[in-house]
Design an enzyme around this catalytic site. Structure first.
Site, mmCIF file in Angstrom:
data_model
loop_
_atom_site.group_PDB
_atom_site.id
_atom_site.type_symbol
_atom_site.label_atom_id
_atom_site.label_comp_id
_atom_site.label_asym_id
_atom_site.label_seq_id
_atom_site.Cartn_x
_atom_site.Cartn_y
_atom_site.Cartn_z
ATOM 1 N N ARG A 17 32.541 7.119 7.569
ATOM 2 C CA ARG A 17 32.981 6.210 6.497
ATOM 3 C C ARG A 17 32.761 4.768 6.935
ATOM 4 O O ARG A 17 32.342 4.504 8.071
ATOM 5 C CB ARG A 17 34.455 6.448 6.133
ATOM 6 C CG ARG A 17 35.381 6.531 7.334
ATOM 7 C CD ARG A 17 36.667 7.301 7.005
ATOM 8 N NE ARG A 17 37.382 7.660 8.224
ATOM 9 C CZ ARG A 17 38.355 6.933 8.762
ATOM 10 N NH1 ARG A 17 38.746 5.825 8.173
ATOM 11 N NH2 ARG A 17 38.937 7.325 9.873
ATOM 12 N N ASP A 64 35.369 13.586 19.846
ATOM 13 C CA ASP A 64 36.286 12.470 20.096
ATOM 14 C C ASP A 64 35.625 11.592 21.163
ATOM 15 O O ASP A 64 35.483 12.022 22.318
ATOM 16 C CB ASP A 64 37.633 13.011 20.598
ATOM 17 C CG ASP A 64 38.593 11.908 21.000
ATOM 18 O OD1 ASP A 64 38.209 10.724 20.997
ATOM 19 O OD2 ASP A 64 39.751 12.239 21.337
ATOM 20 N N TYR A 156 43.693 -4.318 20.373
ATOM 21 C CA TYR A 156 42.390 -4.283 19.691
ATOM 22 C C TYR A 156 41.484 -5.413 20.190
ATOM 23 O O TYR A 156 40.303 -5.203 20.507
ATOM 24 C CB TYR A 156 42.637 -4.393 18.193
ATOM 25 C CG TYR A 156 41.408 -4.302 17.329
ATOM 26 C CD1 TYR A 156 40.777 -3.074 17.099
ATOM 27 C CD2 TYR A 156 40.873 -5.436 16.721
ATOM 28 C CE1 TYR A 156 39.656 -2.990 16.293
ATOM 29 C CE2 TYR A 156 39.754 -5.360 15.912
ATOM 30 C CZ TYR A 156 39.153 -4.134 15.699
ATOM 31 O OH TYR A 156 38.029 -4.054 14.904
ATOM 32 N N LYS A 160 37.881 -5.148 22.196
ATOM 33 C CA LYS A 160 36.629 -5.714 21.680
ATOM 34 C C LYS A 160 36.088 -6.803 22.610
ATOM 35 O O LYS A 160 34.872 -6.945 22.763
ATOM 36 C CB LYS A 160 36.842 -6.259 20.260
ATOM 37 C CG LYS A 160 37.218 -5.186 19.232
ATOM 38 C CD LYS A 160 36.152 -4.115 19.096
ATOM 39 C CE LYS A 160 36.418 -3.167 17.931
ATOM 40 N NZ LYS A 160 35.375 -2.152 17.774
HETATM 41 P P1 NAP Z 1 37.053 2.948 9.513
HETATM 42 O O1 NAP Z 1 36.646 2.874 8.103
HETATM 43 O O2 NAP Z 1 38.492 3.076 9.865
HETATM 44 O O3 NAP Z 1 36.214 4.141 10.229
HETATM 45 C C1 NAP Z 1 36.401 4.406 11.573
HETATM 46 C C2 NAP Z 1 35.342 5.391 12.028
HETATM 47 O O4 NAP Z 1 35.563 5.657 13.435
HETATM 48 C C3 NAP Z 1 35.444 6.730 11.323
HETATM 49 O O5 NAP Z 1 34.151 7.245 11.151
HETATM 50 C C4 NAP Z 1 36.221 7.580 12.306
HETATM 51 O O6 NAP Z 1 35.924 8.961 12.202
HETATM 52 C C5 NAP Z 1 35.671 7.056 13.624
HETATM 53 N N1 NAP Z 1 36.558 7.353 14.738
HETATM 54 C C6 NAP Z 1 37.817 6.913 14.937
HETATM 55 N N2 NAP Z 1 38.313 7.417 16.087
HETATM 56 C C7 NAP Z 1 37.336 8.200 16.605
HETATM 57 C C8 NAP Z 1 37.245 8.988 17.770
HETATM 58 N N3 NAP Z 1 38.261 9.088 18.648
HETATM 59 N N4 NAP Z 1 36.096 9.674 18.007
HETATM 60 C C9 NAP Z 1 35.059 9.598 17.131
HETATM 61 N N5 NAP Z 1 35.086 8.856 16.010
HETATM 62 C C10 NAP Z 1 36.218 8.167 15.753
HETATM 63 O O7 NAP Z 1 36.545 1.668 10.340
HETATM 64 P P2 NAP Z 1 35.485 0.523 9.947
HETATM 65 O O8 NAP Z 1 36.226 -0.562 9.297
HETATM 66 O O9 NAP Z 1 34.295 1.110 9.319
HETATM 67 O O10 NAP Z 1 35.154 -0.002 11.426
HETATM 68 C C11 NAP Z 1 34.014 0.428 12.147
HETATM 69 C C12 NAP Z 1 33.903 -0.396 13.401
HETATM 70 O O11 NAP Z 1 33.824 -1.784 13.058
HETATM 71 C C13 NAP Z 1 35.114 -0.262 14.335
HETATM 72 O O12 NAP Z 1 34.702 -0.306 15.684
HETATM 73 C C14 NAP Z 1 35.929 -1.492 14.010
HETATM 74 O O13 NAP Z 1 36.754 -1.892 15.091
HETATM 75 C C15 NAP Z 1 34.833 -2.495 13.733
HETATM 76 N N6 NAP Z 1 35.274 -3.628 12.913
HETATM 77 C C16 NAP Z 1 35.731 -3.434 11.637
HETATM 78 C C17 NAP Z 1 36.150 -4.524 10.893
HETATM 79 C C18 NAP Z 1 36.639 -4.421 9.477
HETATM 80 O O14 NAP Z 1 37.073 -5.438 8.924
HETATM 81 N N7 NAP Z 1 36.599 -3.260 8.845
HETATM 82 C C19 NAP Z 1 36.102 -5.805 11.470
HETATM 83 C C20 NAP Z 1 35.651 -5.954 12.766
HETATM 84 C C21 NAP Z 1 35.230 -4.851 13.483
HETATM 85 P P3 NAP Z 1 36.882 9.984 11.355
HETATM 86 O O15 NAP Z 1 36.579 9.774 9.908
HETATM 87 O O16 NAP Z 1 36.473 11.309 11.854
HETATM 88 O O17 NAP Z 1 38.301 9.608 11.698
#
Ligand code: NAP
Length: 248
Positions: A17, A64, A156, A160
């Site tokens: 996602r 994981d 967090y 990062k």
């Molecule tokens: P998200 O929608 O919450 O999705 C998180 C993803 O990580 C999911 O595919 C989840 O898989 C996977 N995941 C979580 N724990 C895991 C584990 N232990 N092993 C394998 N997969 C795991 O997050 P997002 O917003 O797309 O964020 C993606 C990345 O961008 C992250 O590293 C986040 O820190 C970074 N980021 C996001 C934002 C933001 O504003 N959204 C900003 C800065 C950085 P499942 O579906 O199987 O749980």
């Protein structure tokens, strides 16, 4: 513009996602085959189907990323089913936000385990393969918070910030084998991770972003595709914010 991704095999963690799904489909659109990883194979099936609909080969893998043995096993499965990867995108990430006075030890450990050790685990599992490929790429999805810090996100932000230092170190280690290692630092992107921000709080946050809006997952994915493709060939050890100017 042809990014030169046809025939390349990319592995994207956290591909079920949000940003990871957008990265997987963007790379597929550009002609890459994609190994899509999330906590279970079932969770990533929609992304696999979306990649295949764009014409690329794609397979799903459950793992994981914080579990070293599980990542090693997943890497062997990917190699057997799809062959050696050219591009590794470490995107899986979690938050457990809390002020330091309320933050539990397990909140700290869980976030560091996925966001930082997870990237170590995958890089370790795939380093040898990537070094043999010639022109391979590692792209780590960090965060602006890793550059600026943020109240309520000490775990967090530390994960990062650590990921950024890890990126620079690996860039130096792997440069001799023409592997580039870079980070992308998103700002606020519309995904499950930020859905908790609604109403006036959300509007105020958007107003504080110079470009005046939250980003879309595709905003990040397009930059990852550039770094993964030929335009990224001479870029290494860098952190590229994709944040609408938030970290300025
Ligand atoms: P998200 O929608 O919450 O999705 C998180 C993803 O990580 C999911 O595919 C989840 O898989 C996977 N995941 C979580 N724990 C895991 C584990 N232990 N092993 C394998 N997969 C795991 O997050 P997002 O917003 O797309 O964020 C993606 C990345 O961008 C992250 O590293 C986040 O820190 C970074 N980021 C996001 C934002 C933001 O504003 N959204 C900003 C800065 C950085 P499942 O579906 O199987 O749980």
């Amino acid at each position: 513009m042809d990014l030169g991704l046809t025939g390349k095999l990319a592995l994207v963690t956290g591909a079920s996602r949000g940003i990871g799904r957008a990265i997987a489909t963007e790379l597929a659109r550009e002609g890459a085959s994609v190994a899509c990883v999330a906590t279970s194979k079932e969770r990533v099936q929609d992304t696999v189907d979306a990649c295949r609909a764009l014409g690329g080969a794609a397979e799903g893998f459950g793992c994981d990323v914080s579990d070293h043995a599980a990542v090693t096993a997943m890497a062997a499965e990917v190699q057997e089913l799809m062959g050696p990867i050219d591009i590794l995108v470490n995107n899986a990430g979690v938050t457990r936000d809390q002020l330091i006075l309320r933050m539990k030890e397990e909140d700290w450990d869980a976030v560091l385990a996925v966001n930082l050790k997870g990237a170590f685990n995958t890089c370790k599992a795939f380093a040898r393969t990537l070094m043999k490929r010639g022109g391979a790429r590692i792209i780590n999805i960090a965060s602006v918070v890793g550059l600026t810090g943020n109240a309520g996100q000490a775990n967090y932000a530390a994960s990062k910030g650590g990921l950024l230092a890890f990126t620079k170190s690996l860039a130096k280690e792997l440069s001799g084998r023409q592997v580039t290692v870079n980070a992308v630092a998103p700002g606020f992107i519309e995904t499950d991770m930020t859905e908790g921000f609604q109403g006036e709080a959300r509007d105020a946050m958007a107003r504080a972003i110079p470009l005046g809006r939250f980003g879309a997952p595709e905003d990040v994915a397009r930059v990852v595709a550039l770094l993964a493709g030929t335009p990224g060939a001479y870029v290494t050890g860098q952190c590229l914010p994709v944040d609408g100017g938030m970290a300025l």
